[in-house]
Design a protein around this motif. Structure first.
Motif, PDB file in Angstrom:
ATOM      1  N   ALA A  88     -28.623  -1.829  14.335  1.00 39.95           N
ATOM      2  CA  ALA A  88     -28.593  -3.078  13.573  1.00 39.95           C
ATOM      3  C   ALA A  88     -27.235  -3.220  12.900  1.00 39.95           C
ATOM      4  O   ALA A  88     -26.496  -2.254  12.738  1.00 39.95           O
ATOM      5  N   LYS A  89     -26.921  -4.422  12.528  1.00 48.61           N
ATOM      6  CA  LYS A  89     -25.697  -4.682  11.777  1.00 48.61           C
ATOM      7  C   LYS A  89     -26.011  -5.725  10.712  1.00 48.61           C
ATOM      8  O   LYS A  89     -27.017  -6.436  10.789  1.00 48.61           O
ATOM      9  N   PHE A  90     -25.150  -5.799   9.709  1.00 50.57           N
ATOM     10  CA  PHE A  90     -25.360  -6.811   8.677  1.00 50.57           C
ATOM     11  C   PHE A  90     -24.020  -7.281   8.142  1.00 50.57           C
ATOM     12  O   PHE A  90     -22.991  -6.616   8.278  1.00 50.57           O
ATOM     13  N   SER A  91     -24.044  -8.458   7.558  1.00 46.74           N
ATOM     14  CA  SER A  91     -22.874  -8.993   6.855  1.00 46.74           C
ATOM     15  C   SER A  91     -23.361  -9.552   5.534  1.00 46.74           C
ATOM     16  O   SER A  91     -24.530  -9.925   5.389  1.00 46.74           O
ATOM     17  N   MET A  92     -22.480  -9.595   4.548  1.00 47.29           N
ATOM     18  CA  MET A  92     -22.872 -10.119   3.239  1.00 47.29           C
ATOM     19  C   MET A  92     -21.710 -10.908   2.628  1.00 47.29           C
ATOM     20  O   MET A  92     -20.547 -10.576   2.820  1.00 47.29           O
ATOM     21  N   LYS A  93     -22.078 -11.967   1.931  1.00 46.26           N
ATOM     22  CA  LYS A  93     -21.079 -12.839   1.316  1.00 46.26           C
ATOM     23  C   LYS A  93     -21.624 -13.352  -0.004  1.00 46.26           C
ATOM     24  O   LYS A  93     -22.806 -13.713  -0.108  1.00 46.26           O
ATOM     25  N   PHE A  94     -20.753 -13.386  -1.039  1.00 42.34           N
ATOM     26  CA  PHE A  94     -21.196 -13.840  -2.357  1.00 42.34           C
ATOM     27  C   PHE A  94     -21.792 -15.235  -2.264  1.00 42.34           C
ATOM     28  O   PHE A  94     -21.249 -16.130  -1.620  1.00 42.34           O
ATOM     29  N   SER A  95     -22.954 -15.414  -2.920  1.00 48.56           N
ATOM     30  CA  SER A  95     -23.628 -16.707  -2.915  1.00 48.56           C
ATOM     31  C   SER A  95     -23.502 -17.400  -4.280  1.00 48.56           C
ATOM     32  O   SER A  95     -22.800 -18.380  -4.425  1.00 48.56           O
ATOM     33  N   ASP A  96     -24.171 -16.859  -5.297  1.00 48.46           N
ATOM     34  CA  ASP A  96     -24.103 -17.446  -6.638  1.00 48.46           C
ATOM     35  C   ASP A  96     -24.693 -16.462  -7.640  1.00 48.46           C
ATOM     36  O   ASP A  96     -25.029 -15.330  -7.300  1.00 48.46           O
ATOM     37  N   TYR A  97     -24.805 -16.909  -8.892  1.00 46.73           N
ATOM     38  CA  TYR A  97     -25.478 -16.113  -9.926  1.00 46.73           C
ATOM     39  C   TYR A  97     -26.867 -16.695 -10.159  1.00 46.73           C
ATOM     40  O   TYR A  97     -27.033 -17.915 -10.248  1.00 46.73           O
ATOM     41  N   GLN A  98     -27.863 -15.813 -10.258  1.00 48.41           N
ATOM     42  CA  GLN A  98     -29.235 -16.246 -10.497  1.00 48.41           C
ATOM     43  C   GLN A  98     -29.862 -15.416 -11.613  1.00 48.41           C
ATOM     44  O   GLN A  98     -29.402 -14.317 -11.928  1.00 48.41           O
ATOM     45  N   LEU A  99     -30.940 -15.972 -12.201  1.00 51.28           N
ATOM     46  CA  LEU A  99     -31.605 -15.328 -13.327  1.00 51.28           C
ATOM     47  C   LEU A  99     -32.153 -13.968 -12.942  1.00 51.28           C
ATOM     48  O   LEU A  99     -32.734 -13.788 -11.870  1.00 51.28           O
ATOM     49  N   VAL A 100     -31.974 -13.003 -13.836  1.00 49.70           N
ATOM     50  CA  VAL A 100     -32.521 -11.658 -13.644  1.00 49.70           C
ATOM     51  C   VAL A 100     -33.988 -11.657 -14.084  1.00 49.70           C
ATOM     52  O   VAL A 100     -34.320 -12.232 -15.132  1.00 49.70           O
ATOM     53  N   PRO A 101     -34.883 -11.027 -13.324  1.00 51.60           N
ATOM     54  CA  PRO A 101     -36.292 -10.931 -13.756  1.00 51.60           C
ATOM     55  C   PRO A 101     -36.408 -10.284 -15.133  1.00 51.60           C
ATOM     56  O   PRO A 101     -35.595  -9.427 -15.514  1.00 51.60           O
ATOM     57  N   THR A 102     -37.426 -10.666 -15.872  1.00 48.04           N
ATOM     58  CA  THR A 102     -37.582 -10.230 -17.264  1.00 48.04           C
ATOM     59  C   THR A 102     -37.589  -8.716 -17.412  1.00 48.04           C
ATOM     60  O   THR A 102     -36.910  -8.156 -18.288  1.00 48.04           O
ATOM     61  N   ASN A 103     -38.337  -8.030 -16.560  1.00 42.93           N
ATOM     62  CA  ASN A 103     -38.437  -6.572 -16.704  1.00 42.93           C
ATOM     63  C   ASN A 103     -37.098  -5.887 -16.417  1.00 42.93           C
ATOM     64  O   ASN A 103     -36.717  -4.908 -17.071  1.00 42.93           O
TER      65      ASN A 103
END
Length: 708
Positions: free
Chosen positions: A677-692
């Motif tokens: 398998a292979k993967f690629s990743m690219k910055f998307s945005d900032y999102q809220l962190v779950p409460t815990n």
């Protein structure tokens, strides 16, 4: 050893790790007379894999430049790694090649490494030949491998050859282009040409007819000639097939056993006769949009596709002559810097051996030493011309580690070494995180960084430590709060006094203006770390003088740089200053700066503060049978699956994943899928962190702050 442009063939060998590229090249060099005996990967004596690291791992890690003379032509061969951790070596080799040979493992079929190189091959529009190698393997399956290639890469993948048997019995190849049977001796090498058995004529004719149709699309009168004669020779088909190959109208498929040296000579003959020379390839697009033709009569332009350092030698620069003729002593101008570089020595490369030459014509590949500053992606021109070859683009980092020297005394030495290795490998990234102040090294995989660490210790004598980097979080608010803060200090003489009343709330573009307030000034500022600050000045009646606006904004910004939750920068906040007090003697800039900072902190803490984490768009390509395991692993990483698609016999999974959960992903994916398998990743945005998760992060931050 120097060749004319029309007699050059530049070939790059591509394929998944284990497909047998290096062994096949060894057979090709042997068949062409470049070497007297074939080496092996296990014996550590191949022309291609010639570094200590490659001997230790018994895998190709770096690209290697070689050549072999075949008939009247010079064939330059570039070997490349099969691991996608070293994709930069593949990209750079493809940039300067005119034909690709994609090697498939007959026992494994089309593997994910092949999928990866196919994307880049399409980007560069490089003609390609498929070779189903290792036909002598006990589990070799020609039909299955061919079917997979056609499913993944389309109907333009057309077989030219097929084996009569496989495994230990493999020694006969039916060639439908030349309409002949090749039978190899047990030791391999030169085959005996025999008539195709009657039992195979129907299949061979069907394949031959397909090749005639492909050639006829590019050459008038060929089909009529075929009907008259009943068959056509390779020479008669050559023109039409050459055009079809050059324009990616078809991708021929051959079969070989690199280990037994069966079929490699036929590959060389096809490359020699049919593959395009640099003259036959389309003009290169320059940065300014103009075209550059590979013409030896033009002024000289050289493109450096790879740089590497060698002990006792210094920096080696591997290049392609894009136009003109290059000779030792030539002075060329770096298109990027304007600096003059003198080509003191000129070589062609046969693996680690460098052979001096007196000139290289347009289209040829070579190497020189000790250029002053020109490195990978640089264009060098003869004086008086200004050309800049479009640079290679390399993928985003897929693994990031915080790095530091084992001893403080080695810190400067470490970063000098890292910057030097970055010049050799453009897929390495080195940055200082503005939020955490950590030095971050980015690479294509854990193996990539492990080998970097090995080279630092071996070549530079520096021991480097690595760990998962701290995540650059952001802080914002989801509610609204009013806050007031009075700063008062008296210590004899003039004191300090300022009082501020402000409203702190979440900001988003297009939101309604504050109700019931008179807006005197409004500033929407893009913050250096991302997001926005909306600052509203709503003071009436002179409660606070306008001259303090700058100090108040400065106090707010200082507090926003280090938010109250985890010390992370704050963003997307609206601050409305609507009341306050000042003193005619004791009020000054520093007083209002401190009051603004205190008021903002109180308001922020009471407006439902929330952490934001960086999210990355991740795409994974994996075999269908491992899809469940891959998706299950993603779910443990707080991933949100956004889509699935099919690509050939692979599944493509798309997900949004927190960066905090991606540090070991490459190793985990390789383990889950057996390296398929292979993967690629690219910055998307900032999102809220779950409460815990936020509670844990805030607790850890406060505990660490108390300890300090």
């Amino acid at each position: 050893m120097s060749a004319q442009t029309k007699d050059l063939r530049n070939v790059v060998m591509l394929g998944h790790s284990g497909s047998g590229k290096t062994t096949l090249i060894e057979a090709m060099l042997y068949e062409g007379g470049a070497i007297r005996r074939r080496g092996s990967v296990e014996s550590h004596n191949t022309v291609s894999d010639n570094t200590d690291l490659e001997h230790q791992r018994e895998n190709t890690i770096f690209s290697h430049q070689m050549f072999v003379n075949w008939k009247n032509n010079k064939i330059n061969v570039l070997d490349t790694p099969g691991f996608d951790d070293f994709v930069g070596e593949v990209i750079s080799s493809l940039k300067v090649s005119d034909t690709a040979v994609i090697v498939l493992n007959a026992a494994s079929g089309v593997e994910v490494g092949t999928e990866l190189v196919w994307e880049y091959l399409q980007h560069y529009k490089t003609p390609a030949v498929f070779v189903i190698n290792q036909m002598d393997h006990p589990k070799a399956d020609y039909d299955s491998t061919l079917q997979q290639a056609r499913e993944r890469f389309g109907s333009r993948v057309v077989p030219v050859q097929y084996p009569l048997s496989s495994g230990g019995q493999f020694n006969q190849i039916v060639d439908a282009l030349r309409m002949v049977l090749y039978e190899f001796p047990e030791s391999g090498g030169k085959p005996e040409k025999k008539p195709i058995p009657e039992s195979e004529m129907s299949r061979a004719n069907e394949l031959h007819n397909a090749l005639v149709e492909i050639a006829a699309e590019n050459e008038e009168g060929l089909m009529e000639k075929y009907f008259e004669q009943g068959t056509l020779t390779e020479e008669e088909l050559a023109k039409g097939i050459t055009i079809a190959l050059a324009h990616q109208q078809f991708f021929p498929v051959f079969v070989t056993s690199g280990l037994k040296d069966m079929g490699s000579g036929r590959i060389m003959g096809f490359i020699d006769d049919i593959a395009p020379s640099p003259l036959d390839r389309p003009a290169r697009k320059l940065q300014d949009g103009n075209d550059l033709h590979c013409d030896p009569s033009e002024k000289t332009t050289v493109f450096i596709y790879k740089s590497t350092s060698e002990p006792q030698v210094g920096m080696l620069s591997y290049f392609k002559v894009m136009s003109g003729i290059l000779k030792p002593g030539d002075e060329l101008v770096n298109a990027d810097t304007g600096e003059v570089e003198r080509i003191a020595q000129l070589f062609i490369s046969e693996g680690k051996e460098r052979i001096p030459v007196t000139q290289l014509e347009a289209g040829d590949l070579g190497v020189t030493v000790k250029l002053k500053s020109a490195r990978t992606n640089c264009t060098l021109n003869a004086r008086g011309i200004s050309r800049s070859i479009r640079p290679m683009e390399f993928p985003e980092s897929r693994v990031r580690k915080a790095v530091w020297a084992e001893t403080t005394a080695d810190t400067e030495k470490l970063f000098a070494a890292l910057n030097k290795l970055k010049e050799e490998d453009p897929t390495l990234k080195l940055d200082i995180d503005a939020d955490t102040h950590e030095a971050i090294i980015g690479g294509q995989g854990q193996l990539h960084l492990d080998l970097l660490k090995h080279r630092l210790e071996r070549d530079f004598g520096v021991k480097m430590q690595m760990k998962d980097p701290r995540i650059s979080y952001r802080e914002t608010i989801t509610g609204r709060a009013d806050a007031d803060y009075r700063h008062k200090k008296q210590s004899g003489g003039a004191g300090q006094f300022a009082e501020i009343h402000m409203r702190v709330e979440n900001y988003n573009d297009g939101m309604e203006e504050p109700a019931g307030l008179s807006i005197r000034q409004k500033d929407i500022e893009d913050l250096p770390w991302g997001g926005k600050l909306a600052f509203y000045w709503c003071i009436v009646g002179g409660a606070i003088d306008n001259r303090y606006i700058g100090a108040i904004k400065k106090g707010i910004m200082q507090q926003m740089k280090n938010g109250p939750l985890t010390g992370s920068p704050c963003q997307n906040v609206r601050v409305v200053v609507y009341d306050g007090k000042m003193h005619s003697v004791d009020s000054n800039d520093i007083s209002f700066q401190l009051a603004a900072s205190g008021a903002f902190k109180d308001g922020f803490n009471n407006a439902r503060p929330q952490l934001l984490e960086p999210m990355y768009h991740v795409e994974i390509l994996c075999p269908e049978e491992t899809t469940g395991d891959v998706m299950g692993d993603l779910q443990t990483r707080r991933a949100m699956i956004t889509g699935m698609d099919s690509e050939g016999h692979y599944q493509k999974i798309m997900a949004e994943v927190p960066l905090a959960e991606m540090n070991d992903y490459g190793s985990s994916l390789r383990s889950l899928t057996g390296g398929k398998a292979k993967f690629s990743m690219k910055f998307s945005d900032y999102q809220l962190v779950p409460t815990n998760v936020q509670q844990d992060l805030v607790h850890n931050y406060r505990a660490a702050t108390v300890e300090v």
